[in-house]
Enzyme design. Structure first.
Site, PDB file in Angstrom:
ATOM      1  N   GLU A 224       0.863  -1.181   0.000  1.00 40.74           N
ATOM      2  CA  GLU A 224       0.000   0.000   0.000  1.00 40.74           C
ATOM      3  C   GLU A 224       0.895   1.225   0.000  1.00 40.74           C
ATOM      4  O   GLU A 224       1.952   1.215   0.625  1.00 40.74           O
ATOM      5  CB  GLU A 224      -0.904   0.058   1.240  1.00 40.74           C
ATOM      6  CG  GLU A 224      -2.036  -0.935   1.253  1.00 40.74           C
ATOM      7  CD  GLU A 224      -1.631  -2.267   1.867  1.00 40.74           C
ATOM      8  OE1 GLU A 224      -2.321  -3.260   1.622  1.00 40.74           O
ATOM      9  OE2 GLU A 224      -0.603  -2.329   2.575  1.00 40.74           O
TER      10      GLU A 224
ATOM     11  N   ASN B 262       2.309  10.151  -2.317  1.00 38.02           N
ATOM     12  CA  ASN B 262       3.736   9.814  -2.320  1.00 38.02           C
ATOM     13  C   ASN B 262       4.165   9.509  -3.760  1.00 38.02           C
ATOM     14  O   ASN B 262       4.420   8.365  -4.136  1.00 38.02           O
ATOM     15  CB  ASN B 262       4.010   8.633  -1.389  1.00 38.02           C
ATOM     16  CG  ASN B 262       5.490   8.430  -1.138  1.00 38.02           C
ATOM     17  OD1 ASN B 262       6.342   8.939  -1.863  1.00 38.02           O
ATOM     18  ND2 ASN B 262       5.801   7.667  -0.100  1.00 38.02           N
TER      19      ASN B 262
ATOM     20  N   TYR C 225       7.830   2.277  -7.674  1.00 36.74           N
ATOM     21  CA  TYR C 225       7.120   1.004  -7.751  1.00 36.74           C
ATOM     22  C   TYR C 225       6.697   0.695  -9.189  1.00 36.74           C
ATOM     23  O   TYR C 225       6.822  -0.444  -9.641  1.00 36.74           O
ATOM     24  CB  TYR C 225       5.911   1.002  -6.814  1.00 36.74           C
ATOM     25  CG  TYR C 225       6.291   1.115  -5.359  1.00 36.74           C
ATOM     26  CD1 TYR C 225       7.340   0.368  -4.827  1.00 36.74           C
ATOM     27  CD2 TYR C 225       5.615   1.963  -4.495  1.00 36.74           C
ATOM     28  CE1 TYR C 225       7.695   0.473  -3.490  1.00 36.74           C
ATOM     29  CE2 TYR C 225       5.952   2.069  -3.159  1.00 36.74           C
ATOM     30  CZ  TYR C 225       7.002   1.321  -2.671  1.00 36.74           C
ATOM     31  OH  TYR C 225       7.347   1.423  -1.350  1.00 36.74           O
TER      32      TYR C 225
END
Length: 158
Positions: free
Chosen positions: A111, A116, A123
């Site tokens: 998560e 962010n 990611y």
């Protein structure tokens, strides 16, 4: 000719109880609503894969991975604010992926706050994609913030 002091390469190693003060300090300086020292201690006691990233005998990052039932969950990954945007987050993420592969995990989850942006960029670069949204998951200064749930399928080779 005298050369400027050169830093040694960063090294990843298992987190121990002796690392909890430094890890908790980085966590407090990184987040408005940090994990407590006790949460990190409990992760160690639970046997999660807890790593620290060290450079010149200083903790500059950490990551925590839970592995169970054929899947893995990155619970926390953080780099000291003074060392961000230097590739260290990717280094720790690669270590987490390697641990998951070694455990024959087929999918890994995490998560992240939608705010962010830097983490989401990392990611995505590493092959994660959003699979869900958890409303009001995170505490925030003005109420609650959703969590983007990201996942990545894993193969044994990459």
């Amino acid at each position: 000719m005298i050369r400027p002091l050169e830093r040694r390469p960063a090294v990843v190693r298992r987190m121990g109880h002796e690392d909890l003060a430094a890890v908790s300090d980085i966590e407090r300086r990184s987040y408005d609503f940090p994990w407590s020292h006790g949460v990190f201690r409990d992760c160690l006691l639970a046997g999660y894969n807890c790593l620290v990233l060290m450079q010149d005998e200083q903790t500059i990052g950490y990551a925590i991975l839970s592995v169970a039932g054929g899947e893995a969950h990155i619970l926390n990954l953080c780099i000291d604010p003074k060392h961000r945007s230097l590739g260290y987050g990717g280094r720790l993420l690669d270590e987490m992926l390697a641990i998951a592969r070694a455990a024959e995990v087929t999918e890994i989850f995490l998560e992240v706050r939608p705010s962010n942006v830097a983490a989401i960029k990392l990611y995505r670069k590493k092959g994660f994609h959003q699979i869900a949204n958890r409303p009001s998951y995170y505490q925030a200064t003005d109420g609650r913030e959703d969590a983007a749930v990201l996942a990545r399928k894993l193969s044994r080779h990459r």
